[in-house]
Enzyme design. Structure first.
Site, PDB file in Angstrom:
ATOM      1  N   GLY A  45       0.699  -1.075   0.056  1.00 25.63           N
ATOM      2  CA  GLY A  45      -0.203  -0.174  -0.021  1.00 25.63           C
ATOM      3  C   GLY A  45       0.892   1.198  -0.163  1.00 25.63           C
ATOM      4  O   GLY A  45       2.035   1.284   0.526  1.00 25.63           O
ATOM      5  N   GLN A  50       2.791  10.016   0.946  1.00 25.73           N
ATOM      6  CA  GLN A  50       4.221   9.624   0.999  1.00 25.73           C
ATOM      7  C   GLN A  50       5.040   9.674  -0.307  1.00 25.73           C
ATOM      8  O   GLN A  50       5.906   9.367  -0.156  1.00 25.73           O
ATOM      9  CB  GLN A  50       3.941   7.936   1.089  1.00 25.73           C
ATOM     10  CG  GLN A  50       3.320   7.301   2.530  1.00 25.73           C
ATOM     11  CD  GLN A  50       3.448   5.843   2.549  1.00 25.73           C
ATOM     12  OE1 GLN A  50       2.229   5.264   1.919  1.00 25.73           O
ATOM     13  NE2 GLN A  50       4.198   5.276   3.290  1.00 25.73           N
ATOM     14  N   CYS A  94       6.028  -0.089   6.770  1.00 26.62           N
ATOM     15  CA  CYS A  94       5.651   1.186   6.408  1.00 26.62           C
ATOM     16  C   CYS A  94       6.653   1.557   5.512  1.00 26.62           C
ATOM     17  O   CYS A  94       7.762   1.534   5.963  1.00 26.62           O
ATOM     18  CB  CYS A  94       5.021   2.155   7.292  1.00 26.62           C
ATOM     19  SG  CYS A  94       4.605   3.833   6.212  1.00 26.62           S
ATOM     20  N   LEU A  95       6.645   1.922   4.061  1.00 29.81           N
ATOM     21  CA  LEU A  95       7.734   2.224   3.526  1.00 29.81           C
ATOM     22  C   LEU A  95       8.328   3.425   3.936  1.00 29.81           C
ATOM     23  O   LEU A  95       9.387   3.919   3.623  1.00 29.81           O
ATOM     24  CB  LEU A  95       7.265   2.420   2.065  1.00 29.81           C
ATOM     25  CG  LEU A  95       6.758   1.220   1.104  1.00 29.81           C
ATOM     26  CD1 LEU A  95       6.276   1.698  -0.200  1.00 29.81           C
ATOM     27  CD2 LEU A  95       8.009   0.547   0.982  1.00 29.81           C
ATOM     28  N   HIS A 136      -4.615   1.334   7.050  1.00 28.52           N
ATOM     29  CA  HIS A 136      -3.199   1.774   7.501  1.00 28.52           C
ATOM     30  C   HIS A 136      -3.142   2.889   6.281  1.00 28.52           C
ATOM     31  O   HIS A 136      -2.683   4.019   6.924  1.00 28.52           O
ATOM     32  CB  HIS A 136      -2.350   0.755   7.042  1.00 28.52           C
ATOM     33  CG  HIS A 136      -0.803   1.168   6.946  1.00 28.52           C
ATOM     34  ND1 HIS A 136       0.131   0.480   7.739  1.00 28.52           N
ATOM     35  CD2 HIS A 136      -0.196   1.936   6.099  1.00 28.52           C
ATOM     36  CE1 HIS A 136       1.105   1.438   7.522  1.00 28.52           C
ATOM     37  NE2 HIS A 136       1.347   2.296   6.582  1.00 28.52           N
ATOM     38  N   GLU A 137      -3.512   2.801   5.085  1.00 30.72           N
ATOM     39  CA  GLU A 137      -3.366   3.874   4.114  1.00 30.72           C
ATOM     40  C   GLU A 137      -4.307   4.952   4.286  1.00 30.72           C
ATOM     41  O   GLU A 137      -4.081   6.185   4.323  1.00 30.72           O
ATOM     42  CB  GLU A 137      -3.810   3.260   2.760  1.00 30.72           C
ATOM     43  CG  GLU A 137      -2.498   2.123   2.344  1.00 30.72           C
ATOM     44  CD  GLU A 137      -1.135   2.498   2.429  1.00 30.72           C
ATOM     45  OE1 GLU A 137      -0.899   3.648   2.316  1.00 30.72           O
ATOM     46  OE2 GLU A 137      -0.319   1.516   2.727  1.00 30.72           O
ATOM     47  N   HIS A 140      -2.722   7.292   6.682  1.00 31.07           N
ATOM     48  CA  HIS A 140      -2.177   8.180   6.087  1.00 31.07           C
ATOM     49  C   HIS A 140      -2.538   9.555   5.579  1.00 31.07           C
ATOM     50  O   HIS A 140      -2.102  10.550   5.686  1.00 31.07           O
ATOM     51  CB  HIS A 140      -1.283   7.524   5.083  1.00 31.07           C
ATOM     52  CG  HIS A 140      -0.063   6.779   5.323  1.00 31.07           C
ATOM     53  ND1 HIS A 140       1.126   7.182   5.959  1.00 31.07           N
ATOM     54  CD2 HIS A 140       0.250   5.526   5.090  1.00 31.07           C
ATOM     55  CE1 HIS A 140       1.957   6.190   6.125  1.00 31.07           C
ATOM     56  NE2 HIS A 140       1.582   5.223   5.578  1.00 31.07           N
TER      57      HIS A 140
HETATM   58 ZN   LIG Z   1       2.468   3.383   5.300  1.00 30.92          ZN
END
Ligand SMILES: [Zn+2]
Length: 179
Positions: A45, A50, A94-95, A136-137, A140
């Site tokens: 995701g 991000q 998470c990236l 999660h997304e 963000h």
């Molecule tokens: Zn993330």
């Protein structure tokens, strides 16, 4: 175009993203960058903030589909979470938080709606991994990171790693060079 991933410590990750009122060429282009970046970094995701855009859009790579050829990265625009059911407690990463993995409590099933790239609203019922990625997304888009959802003790334990990541952000180093 593959974009740089913004890391923990970058202010944009703490902002509440703006709704997308019109899906124009710029938004379509950004969605492509989102998809390419997500696939390049092997994520499941990735949310617009991000990659540096404070708008309500995220992409999900459907890793839970067994046949790899049938997996196609999905883009969700202006998502709204409608209903939560049951609980799951699985490890997340998470990236924007490289090398940090912690268990996070999430709803096991989430009903949500979102627009696609043609502006059409669709409703989805996501379970397990899909549900977790969506939550999660979605977080963000509201400036919330998964480390906000773990215990204070665990977060204190991560302080060193977090400081290191935050220092990296200010140098604008791409996540790829961290490994
Ligand atoms: Zn993330």
């Amino acid at each position: 175009m593959i974009e740089k991933i913004r890391l923990y410590g970058d202010e944009i990750l703490r902002k509440v993203s703006k709704p997308i009122s019109y899906i124009d060429d710029e938004i379509k282009n950004l969605s492509k960058n989102l998809i390419e970046s997500l696939e390049r970094f092997d994520g499941i995701g990735l949310a617009s903030p991000q990659i540096g855009h404070s708008i309500r859009m995220f992409a999900v790579y459907p890793l839970w589909i067994e046949d790899e050829r049938k997996r196609k990265t999905m883009v969700f625009i202006n998502p709204i979470l409608l209903e939560f059911q049951d609980v799951q407690n699985e490890q997340e990463g998470c990236l924007s938080l490289p090398e940090i993995f912690e268990r996070v409590k999430r709803a096991k099933t989430v009903t949500f709606k979102a627009q696609n790239l043609f502006g059409k609203w669709k409703q989805y019922i996501a379970t397990d991994l899909f549900a977790r990625v969506v939550q999660h997304e979605y977080n963000h888009l509201d400036g919330i990171l998964f480390i906000d959802k773990i215990s204070i003790i665990k977060r204190r334990f991560l302080q060193g790693k977090l400081k290191k990541i935050a220092a990296t952000t200010t140098r604008g180093v791409n996540i790829a060079s961290l490994h």
